[in-house]
Structure formats: structure tokens, C-alpha cells
Design a protein around this motif. Structure first.
Motif, PDB file in Angstrom:
ATOM      1  N   PRO A   1       0.803  -1.221   0.000  1.00 50.90           N
ATOM      2  CA  PRO A   1       0.000   0.000   0.000  1.00 50.90           C
ATOM      3  C   PRO A   1       0.841   1.277   0.000  1.00 50.90           C
ATOM      4  CG  PRO A   1      -0.725  -1.520   1.719  1.00 50.90           C
ATOM      5  CD  PRO A   1       0.576  -2.043   1.206  1.00 50.90           C
ATOM      6  N   VAL A   2       0.317   2.278  -0.670  1.00 51.89           N
ATOM      7  CA  VAL A   2       0.867   3.630  -0.629  1.00 51.89           C
ATOM      8  C   VAL A   2      -0.035   4.451   0.280  1.00 51.89           C
ATOM      9  CG1 VAL A   2       1.447   5.700  -1.943  1.00 51.89           C
ATOM     10  CG2 VAL A   2       1.818   3.435  -2.943  1.00 51.89           C
ATOM     11  N   VAL A   3       0.529   5.021   1.330  1.00 52.49           N
ATOM     12  CA  VAL A   3      -0.242   5.798   2.303  1.00 52.49           C
ATOM     13  C   VAL A   3       0.026   7.275   2.083  1.00 52.49           C
ATOM     14  CG1 VAL A   3      -0.614   6.290   4.747  1.00 52.49           C
ATOM     15  CG2 VAL A   3      -0.245   3.933   3.984  1.00 52.49           C
ATOM     16  N   VAL A   4      -1.039   8.050   1.986  1.00 50.21           N
ATOM     17  CA  VAL A   4      -0.921   9.483   1.723  1.00 50.21           C
ATOM     18  C   VAL A   4      -1.955  10.204   2.559  1.00 50.21           C
ATOM     19  CG1 VAL A   4      -2.520   9.415  -0.223  1.00 50.21           C
ATOM     20  CG2 VAL A   4      -0.808  11.212  -0.115  1.00 50.21           C
ATOM     21  N   GLY A   5      -1.657  11.432   2.970  1.00 55.66           N
ATOM     22  CA  GLY A   5      -2.612  12.214   3.740  1.00 55.66           C
ATOM     23  C   GLY A   5      -3.633  12.904   2.861  1.00 55.66           C
ATOM     24  N   ALA A   6      -4.789  13.203   3.424  1.00 52.32           N
ATOM     25  CA  ALA A   6      -5.862  13.849   2.665  1.00 52.32           C
ATOM     26  C   ALA A   6      -5.568  15.312   2.369  1.00 52.32           C
ATOM     27  CB  ALA A   6      -7.171  13.740   3.444  1.00 52.32           C
ATOM     28  N   LEU A   7      -4.526  15.867   3.003  1.00 50.22           N
ATOM     29  CA  LEU A   7      -4.257  17.297   2.859  1.00 50.22           C
ATOM     30  C   LEU A   7      -3.022  17.572   2.007  1.00 50.22           C
ATOM     31  CD1 LEU A   7      -4.892  18.382   6.566  1.00 50.22           C
ATOM     32  CD2 LEU A   7      -6.537  18.200   4.694  1.00 50.22           C
ATOM     33  N   GLU A   8      -2.577  16.599   1.231  1.00 53.00           N
ATOM     34  CA  GLU A   8      -1.349  16.773   0.455  1.00 53.00           C
ATOM     35  C   GLU A   8      -1.560  17.661  -0.768  1.00 53.00           C
ATOM     36  OE1 GLU A   8       1.597  15.633   1.749  1.00 53.00           O
ATOM     37  OE2 GLU A   8       0.199  15.220   3.376  1.00 53.00           O
ATOM     38  N   HIS A   9      -0.451  18.120  -1.312  1.00 53.93           N
ATOM     39  CA  HIS A   9      -0.447  18.999  -2.484  1.00 53.93           C
ATOM     40  C   HIS A   9      -1.078  18.294  -3.691  1.00 53.93           C
ATOM     41  CE1 HIS A   9       1.247  21.367  -5.835  1.00 53.93           C
ATOM     42  NE2 HIS A   9       1.342  22.340  -4.960  1.00 53.93           N
ATOM     43  N   PRO A  10      -1.700  19.055  -4.617  1.00 58.35           N
ATOM     44  CA  PRO A  10      -2.279  18.434  -5.809  1.00 58.35           C
ATOM     45  C   PRO A  10      -1.296  17.575  -6.594  1.00 58.35           C
ATOM     46  CG  PRO A  10      -2.996  20.707  -5.639  1.00 58.35           C
ATOM     47  CD  PRO A  10      -2.003  20.503  -4.545  1.00 58.35           C
ATOM     48  N   ALA A  11      -0.007  17.931  -6.600  1.00 56.85           N
ATOM     49  CA  ALA A  11       0.976  17.104  -7.305  1.00 56.85           C
ATOM     50  C   ALA A  11       1.028  15.701  -6.732  1.00 56.85           C
ATOM     51  CB  ALA A  11       2.362  17.758  -7.217  1.00 56.85           C
ATOM     52  N   VAL A  12       0.929  15.601  -5.418  1.00 61.97           N
ATOM     53  CA  VAL A  12       0.928  14.298  -4.755  1.00 61.97           C
ATOM     54  C   VAL A  12      -0.386  13.577  -5.020  1.00 61.97           C
ATOM     55  CG1 VAL A  12       0.968  13.142  -2.507  1.00 61.97           C
ATOM     56  CG2 VAL A  12       2.547  15.026  -2.982  1.00 61.97           C
ATOM     57  N   ARG A  13      -1.490  14.279  -4.847  1.00 58.59           N
ATOM     58  CA  ARG A  13      -2.793  13.637  -5.049  1.00 58.59           C
ATOM     59  C   ARG A  13      -2.944  13.124  -6.476  1.00 58.59           C
ATOM     60  NH1 ARG A  13      -4.731  18.436  -2.728  1.00 58.59           N
ATOM     61  NH2 ARG A  13      -6.161  18.779  -4.453  1.00 58.59           N
ATOM     62  N   ASP A  14      -2.485  13.901  -7.452  1.00 59.73           N
ATOM     63  CA  ASP A  14      -2.576  13.460  -8.846  1.00 59.73           C
ATOM     64  C   ASP A  14      -1.685  12.244  -9.099  1.00 59.73           C
ATOM     65  OD1 ASP A  14      -4.292  15.554  -9.267  1.00 59.73           O
ATOM     66  OD2 ASP A  14      -2.830  16.832 -10.282  1.00 59.73           O
ATOM     67  N   ALA A  15      -0.495  12.244  -8.522  1.00 62.21           N
ATOM     68  CA  ALA A  15       0.433  11.134  -8.743  1.00 62.21           C
ATOM     69  C   ALA A  15      -0.098   9.840  -8.128  1.00 62.21           C
ATOM     70  CB  ALA A  15       1.806  11.477  -8.175  1.00 62.21           C
ATOM     71  N   VAL A  16      -0.637   9.908  -6.920  1.00 63.51           N
ATOM     72  CA  VAL A  16      -1.146   8.683  -6.296  1.00 63.51           C
ATOM     73  C   VAL A  16      -2.430   8.226  -6.978  1.00 63.51           C
ATOM     74  CG1 VAL A  16      -0.033   9.121  -4.079  1.00 63.51           C
ATOM     75  CG2 VAL A  16      -2.360   9.930  -4.467  1.00 63.51           C
ATOM     76  N   ALA A  17      -3.184   9.167  -7.547  1.00 63.11           N
ATOM     77  CA  ALA A  17      -4.378   8.763  -8.309  1.00 63.11           C
ATOM     78  C   ALA A  17      -3.973   7.941  -9.529  1.00 63.11           C
ATOM     79  CB  ALA A  17      -5.175   9.993  -8.730  1.00 63.11           C
ATOM     80  N   ARG A  18      -2.865   8.318 -10.176  1.00 68.33           N
ATOM     81  CA  ARG A  18      -2.387   7.528 -11.318  1.00 68.33           C
ATOM     82  C   ARG A  18      -1.918   6.152 -10.869  1.00 68.33           C
ATOM     83  NH1 ARG A  18      -0.398  12.745 -12.717  1.00 68.33           N
ATOM     84  NH2 ARG A  18       1.654  12.282 -11.840  1.00 68.33           N
ATOM     85  N   LEU A  19      -1.304   6.084  -9.706  1.00 69.37           N
ATOM     86  CA  LEU A  19      -0.899   4.782  -9.159  1.00 69.37           C
ATOM     87  C   LEU A  19      -2.123   3.905  -8.917  1.00 69.37           C
ATOM     88  CD1 LEU A  19       1.813   5.877  -6.566  1.00 69.37           C
ATOM     89  CD2 LEU A  19       2.216   4.654  -8.709  1.00 69.37           C
ATOM     90  N   ALA A  20      -3.169   4.490  -8.369  1.00 71.25           N
ATOM     91  CA  ALA A  20      -4.388   3.729  -8.109  1.00 71.25           C
ATOM     92  C   ALA A  20      -5.014   3.223  -9.406  1.00 71.25           C
ATOM     93  CB  ALA A  20      -5.382   4.588  -7.332  1.00 71.25           C
TER      94      ALA A  20
END
Length: 394
Positions: A98-117
Motif C-alpha cells: 500500500p501507498v499511504v498518503v494524507g488527505a491534505l497533500e499537495h495536488p501534485a501528490v494527489r494526482d500522482a497517487v491517483a495515477r498509481l491507483a
């Protein structure tokens, strides 16, 4: 720089340093000197190419010294977003899970983990309340994490994480540390473990936009064990290196001073607007002040402040023209959606001083009175039934 509104003139007050801060004179000087020597590809074998390469490698050393890591661990990037994207690609290649990320991260992080998902990787998003990650959710997610991606200093709220405690919960995980904001203010040593990628951006450190750096530990498995081929933004990288060298000895003192200046700003805004909401207050550090006035539209207040020469943001710079409000504030306060629409982010830099803060507070007062008059047919006594009244100057 002067700007005018309604026949008046004000001095430009820049409070968007989280998006990009003032260039260090040393950075300007280093780039100017390198440009005067002539451009060349740093991979070229002739003398001008060797000169460009030597300047680039000196800058790499300056960044490494600032980040407190090995020179050979610093890779160049084309900014913070590029660095985060590459860091996540490297980290997820090291370990399955699993990749764990916080709900308050920068859009660059959110977009990158969305591609991973989308590619089938399990992604766990830890919810947040009042600007703080949920401790119970963290306790469940971190021990099983293969990769953890978090920012030590939040880019919109100015909140900090209990870093040592989080690391203790995920000792086996690879970490992607988004230090785009934190690197300007915080000592990086706690992040520099043997399983941590650390990213930063020159524009937040007194260097030029368009270049960043990624710390890749020597333990990373990445084929030839070298940074990707291609021409780095060498002139901008030289500026970043010079800025890092100039700032390194002043970082601690700058942090202590900015916390006091930011508190002065927050106190001043509260005096003007007693009903002011401070987003993320419980874990707040100081360089970023994110506030909302109930009943006031953030976009309208931003426009009024801009007319008075005050530069502020509603959300991340990359989302200003996309989002109607702050997605980060919305995630932090899901039961209070009005906060996300009314909030403004005032971010301070190394050059911000008390006089500028006091001028912003007066512009804030004037802007709210203008909006109050607009809302009640020019009646200055109120600015909406859902908002707290303005105080009167003593």
C-alpha cells in the motif's frame, strides 16, 4: 511597486511566498555570471561545456549542503511537481504494497497517487480533521505501508506533522517527503533516512522557478544508479544552488522570526474580524496563515485586497483557476464547506516584516468595509448577518 485604487496609492505587499518567494541576490548574481560566460550543454566535452558542468556540479553541492545529504544523492528536476512524481515512481519500485498518503497533500501528490491507483496500486488516504491527520487511521495504515508520502509542512494550512512519531509507525516503509514548503524553514536531518526521497523546489527557497531537486538515497535500486539523462535546467539550477548557500546559515533564525511576524498578522486580522476562523490552528507553525471570515466570499475579498496592492492566494497556485475554493480546507473541515469558499492563504517569506503586516491588516479592514457596503447598499455598519461585526479603530 505602487498600485492605485479609488484614487489612492498603496505599496505592493506580497503575501504569496508559498507559491514563489523573492529571489536571493546571490541567486541573481550567480545566474548572471554564468550567463555572461556563455551558454553550453553541460555534457559537452569542450571547454565551455566543462565550464557549464563545473558550475552545475558546484550548485549540486550547494543544494546537498542545504539538504544535509550526499552530493551524489541530489538529482535535478524541473520543479517540485516533477520531483514528487519521480520520487513516487522510484519509491513504489522499491517495495510492493500500500501507498499511504494524507488527505491534505499537495495536488501534485494527489494526482500522482491517483495515477498509481488507476494502475492497480493500493492507495490509502488518511483523513484529516481540523488540519490534523487522524491518529487512529494513521496507526492502522502506517505499519502496513510500503510507501508513505507526506509533507512535513502543509502548503495551505502551515501545519506540521509529528514526524518522529509517524516514522516510528512505518519503519520498513519507503518515504516520499514533499519538503517544498518545509525546506525553507525546517532542518531536514529528520527526513534524511536511508529509505527517504526528499523533494524541494527552488522557487520556495529564493531561487528561480522551473527547477527543483530530489534527494535519492544511495540505497535506491534504479538500474544504472544515476539520475535520468537529459539536459537539466542548468542556469536555473545554478541560481538554486546559490540561493541554498546563502540561506543555509540563516534558516533557523528566519523560522523564529517569521513565527512571531505571522502571529502578529493573525492577531491583527482577528482584531479586525473577531469572528475570524484560523484553519489548521491546532498544529500551526507560522509561515502560512490560512483564514476565513464567515459570510465573506474569498474570491471577492482577494480581489479587494489586490486593488489595495496586497497579493494573497485562495488555494495552491496551480489550482487558482480551476477550483472555486480550497480543496485542502474542504478536506480539513468537511462539515463546514463554507470555510473552503471563504478562506484566503497569506504566506510569509524571509523578507516579510512587521510594517508590511500592519499595512495588510489595514488593507484587510478597508476591504471588508468595502464588501460590507456593497452587501448592504453602502451601509458601513454591517457586512452580512452571518458574519461577525468589524471592530472600530481606537
Amino acid at each position: 511597486m505602487a498600485s492605485g485604487y479609488g484614487g489612492k496609492v498603496s505599496i505592493e505587499l506580497y503575501f504569496d511566498h508559498a507559491a514563489g518567494t523573492d529571489l536571493e541576490p546571490a541567486a541573481i548574481g550567480a545566474m548572471h555570471a554564468a550567463a555572461e560566460q556563455g551558454g553550453a550543454h553541460p555534457s559537452a566535452v569542450h571547454r565551455r561545456g566543462r565550464r557549464a558542468r563545473a558550475a552545475l556540479e558546484r550548485a549540486r553541492g550547494q543544494v546537498a549542503a542545504y539538504l544535509q545529504c550526499g552530493v551524489d544523492e541530489v538529482w535535478w528536476s524541473h520543479g517540485g511537481t516533477d520531483a514528487v512524481t519521480r520520487a513516487l515512481e522510484l519509491a513504489t519500485a522499491q517495495r510492493e504494497g500500500p501507498v499511504v498518503v494524507g488527505a491534505l497533500e499537495h495536488p501534485a501528490v494527489r494526482d500522482a497517487v491517483a495515477r498509481l491507483a488507476q494502475r492497480g496500486r493500493e492507495v490509502v488516504v488518511v483523513p484529516a480533521a481540523d488540519g490534523q491527520l487522524d491518529p487512529q487511521a494513521l496507526a492502522r495504515a502506517l505499519p502496513r505501508a510500503a510507501v508513505v508520502c507526506l509533507a512535513p509542512l502543509n502548503h495551505e494550512l502551515g501545519t506540521v506533522l509529528p514526524w518522529a512519531r509517524l516514522q516510528a509507525l512505518a519503519r520498513e516503509a519507503w518515504w516520499v517527503v514533499d519538503a517544498a514548503q518545509a525546506a525553507a524553514w525546517m532542518e531536514p536531518a529528520p527526513w534524511m533516512t536511508s529509505q527517504a526521497m526528499v523533494t524541494c523546489a527552488a522557487a520556495k527557497l529564493g531561487g528561480p522557478a522551473g527547477v527543483g531537486a530530489l534527494r535519492v538515497p544511495r540505497t535506491v535500486r534504479c538500474g544504472a544508479q544515476a539520475e535520468p539523462s537529459g539536459t537539466p535546467p542548468w542556469l536555473a539550477a545554478i541560481g538554486m544552488g546559490a540561493a541554498c548557500e546563502a540561506r543555509a546559515p540563516r534558516r533557523g533564525a528566519a523560522r523564529e522570526r517569521v513565527v512571531m511576524v505571522a502571529q502578529r498578522l493573525l492577531d491583527g486580522l482577528r482584531a479586525v474580524s473577531p469572528g475570524l476562523l484560523h484553519n489548521g490552528e491546532a498544529a500551526w507553525l507560522g509561515p502560512i496563515v490560512n483564514v476565513a471570515v464567515p459570510g465573506i466570499d474569498g474570491k471577492a475579498l482577494q480581489a479587494q485586497l489586490d486593488l489595495r496592492g496586497v497579493c494573497v492566494a485562495r488555494t495552491s497556485a496551480c489550482r487558482q483557476t480551476v477550483d472555486d475554493g480550497s480543496a485542502i480546507v474542504a478536506a480539513a473541515y468537511p462539515q463546514e464547506p463554507a470555510r473552503a469558499r471563504s478562506c484566503l492563504r497569506l504566506s510569509l517569506g524571509w523578507s516579510t516584516n512587521n510594517a508590511q503586516v500592519d499595512a495588510v491588516v489595514e488593507a484587510w479592514r478597508d476591504s471588508l468595509r468595502q464588501l460590507a457596503g456593497d452587501a448592504v447598499n453602502q451601509d458601513p455598519g454591517s457586512f452580512g448577518s452571518s458574519a461577525a461585526p468589524l471592530d472600530e479603530p481606537g
